[in-house]
Motif scaffolding. Structure first.
Motif, PDB file in Angstrom:
ATOM      1  N   CYS A   1      66.690  62.979  53.340  1.00  0.00           N
ATOM      2  CA  CYS A   1      68.053  61.959  53.178  1.00  0.00           C
ATOM      3  C   CYS A   1      69.105  61.738  53.287  1.00  0.00           C
ATOM      4  O   CYS A   1      69.494  63.095  52.439  1.00  0.00           O
ATOM      5  CB  CYS A   1      67.500  60.654  51.858  1.00  0.00           C
ATOM      6  SG  CYS A   1      68.580  59.782  51.850  1.00  0.00           S
TER       7      CYS A   1
ATOM      8  N   LYS B   1      65.308  52.887  58.025  1.00  0.00           N
ATOM      9  CA  LYS B   1      65.396  54.032  58.953  1.00  0.00           C
ATOM     10  C   LYS B   1      66.482  55.212  57.479  1.00  0.00           C
ATOM     11  O   LYS B   1      65.979  56.645  57.736  1.00  0.00           O
ATOM     12  CB  LYS B   1      66.713  53.125  59.221  1.00  0.00           C
ATOM     13  CG  LYS B   1      66.112  52.370  60.339  1.00  0.00           C
ATOM     14  CD  LYS B   1      66.794  52.018  61.856  1.00  0.00           C
ATOM     15  CE  LYS B   1      65.833  51.107  62.834  1.00  0.00           C
ATOM     16  NZ  LYS B   1      66.871  50.894  63.437  1.00  0.00           N
TER      17      LYS B   1
ATOM     18  N   GLU C   1      63.770  56.067  53.839  1.00  0.00           N
ATOM     19  CA  GLU C   1      62.802  56.618  54.318  1.00  0.00           C
ATOM     20  C   GLU C   1      62.272  57.078  55.108  1.00  0.00           C
ATOM     21  O   GLU C   1      61.175  58.298  54.762  1.00  0.00           O
ATOM     22  CB  GLU C   1      61.768  54.867  54.226  1.00  0.00           C
ATOM     23  CG  GLU C   1      61.405  54.482  52.691  1.00  0.00           C
ATOM     24  CD  GLU C   1      61.304  52.861  52.863  1.00  0.00           C
ATOM     25  OE1 GLU C   1      60.425  53.283  53.731  1.00  0.00           O
ATOM     26  OE2 GLU C   1      61.211  51.885  52.283  1.00  0.00           O
ATOM     27  N   GLU C   2      62.417  57.157  56.424  1.00  0.00           N
ATOM     28  CA  GLU C   2      62.518  57.373  57.295  1.00  0.00           C
ATOM     29  C   GLU C   2      63.355  58.947  58.060  1.00  0.00           C
ATOM     30  O   GLU C   2      63.182  59.263  58.918  1.00  0.00           O
ATOM     31  CB  GLU C   2      62.819  57.068  59.218  1.00  0.00           C
ATOM     32  CG  GLU C   2      61.469  55.989  58.386  1.00  0.00           C
ATOM     33  CD  GLU C   2      61.948  54.299  59.704  1.00  0.00           C
ATOM     34  OE1 GLU C   2      62.773  54.977  60.387  1.00  0.00           O
ATOM     35  OE2 GLU C   2      60.626  54.099  59.867  1.00  0.00           O
ATOM     36  N   THR C   3      64.676  59.123  57.535  1.00  0.00           N
ATOM     37  CA  THR C   3      65.375  60.539  57.317  1.00  0.00           C
ATOM     38  C   THR C   3      64.790  61.402  55.904  1.00  0.00           C
ATOM     39  O   THR C   3      65.320  61.492  55.134  1.00  0.00           O
ATOM     40  CB  THR C   3      66.920  59.559  57.284  1.00  0.00           C
ATOM     41  OG1 THR C   3      66.750  58.722  58.520  1.00  0.00           O
ATOM     42  CG2 THR C   3      67.621  60.858  58.087  1.00  0.00           C
ATOM     43  N   GLN C   4      64.933  62.599  57.301  1.00  0.00           N
ATOM     44  CA  GLN C   4      64.675  63.656  55.996  1.00  0.00           C
ATOM     45  C   GLN C   4      65.335  64.973  56.528  1.00  0.00           C
ATOM     46  O   GLN C   4      65.222  65.365  57.658  1.00  0.00           O
ATOM     47  CB  GLN C   4      63.128  63.937  56.133  1.00  0.00           C
ATOM     48  CG  GLN C   4      62.026  62.772  55.630  1.00  0.00           C
ATOM     49  CD  GLN C   4      62.740  62.563  54.200  1.00  0.00           C
ATOM     50  OE1 GLN C   4      62.834  63.385  53.328  1.00  0.00           O
ATOM     51  NE2 GLN C   4      62.686  61.177  53.823  1.00  0.00           N
TER      52      GLN C   4
ATOM     53  N   TYR D   1      73.339  54.773  62.087  1.00  0.00           N
ATOM     54  CA  TYR D   1      71.749  54.159  61.707  1.00  0.00           C
ATOM     55  C   TYR D   1      72.249  52.519  62.382  1.00  0.00           C
ATOM     56  O   TYR D   1      73.134  51.918  61.620  1.00  0.00           O
ATOM     57  CB  TYR D   1      71.678  54.215  60.701  1.00  0.00           C
ATOM     58  CG  TYR D   1      71.652  55.063  60.184  1.00  0.00           C
ATOM     59  CD1 TYR D   1      69.897  55.490  60.210  1.00  0.00           C
ATOM     60  CD2 TYR D   1      72.345  56.381  59.597  1.00  0.00           C
ATOM     61  CE1 TYR D   1      69.925  57.571  59.913  1.00  0.00           C
ATOM     62  CE2 TYR D   1      72.833  57.419  58.721  1.00  0.00           C
ATOM     63  CZ  TYR D   1      71.115  57.276  58.875  1.00  0.00           C
ATOM     64  OH  TYR D   1      70.965  59.104  59.189  1.00  0.00           O
TER      65      TYR D   1
END
Length: 127
Positions: free
Chosen positions: A96, A88, A91-94, A77
């Motif tokens: 987490c 990043k 919130e954006e990585t699923q 990242y």
């Protein structure tokens, strides 16, 4: 009470010596890419064994806390600010990659320190 920078550093130094629970989601190695103006965080997966130690999921060997370890990161990242990097990762990585709140708080603190070092030109050493 007026705190001096030495007092505050001593508080943090003492807190850095406490025992922590390792995150089963893995760990991060944080560093700066000054040429690109980026804060970088390599994410490594691990498994926590019945002793509470992090082990390499491929080899089953304990991952030492100190010293050099040859492992391949799962994701890298990057961001120009601590906030960008936190968005990043959290919130954006699923799903987490961070599963413990204390680990998330630690990463946020480290990303801010890395950002300050990037701006000031000082060295950044991950705690």
């Amino acid at each position: 009470m007026n705190q001096t920078s030495e007092n505050l550093a001593a508080i943090d130094e003492n807190l850095s010596k406490r025992d922590i629970e390792l995150d089963p989601g893995g760990y991060f190695i944080i560093y700066l890419d000054r040429d690109a103006g980026l804060i970088c965080a390599k994410h490594f997966t691990n498994v926590i064994d019945d002793r509470g130690l992090a082990v390499d999921p491929e080899t089953g060997k304990v991952i030492p806390a100190k010293g050099k370890v040859e492992r391949t990161y799962s994701t890298i990242y990057t961001g120009t600010t601590a906030k960008e990097l936190c968005v990043k990762i959290f919130e954006e990585t699923q799903p987490c990659p961070v599963t413990l709140l204390d680990h998330a708080a630690y990463l946020g603190r480290e990303f801010v320190l890395a950002q300050m070092a990037l701006i000031s030109g000082q060295d950044y050493v991950q705690d």
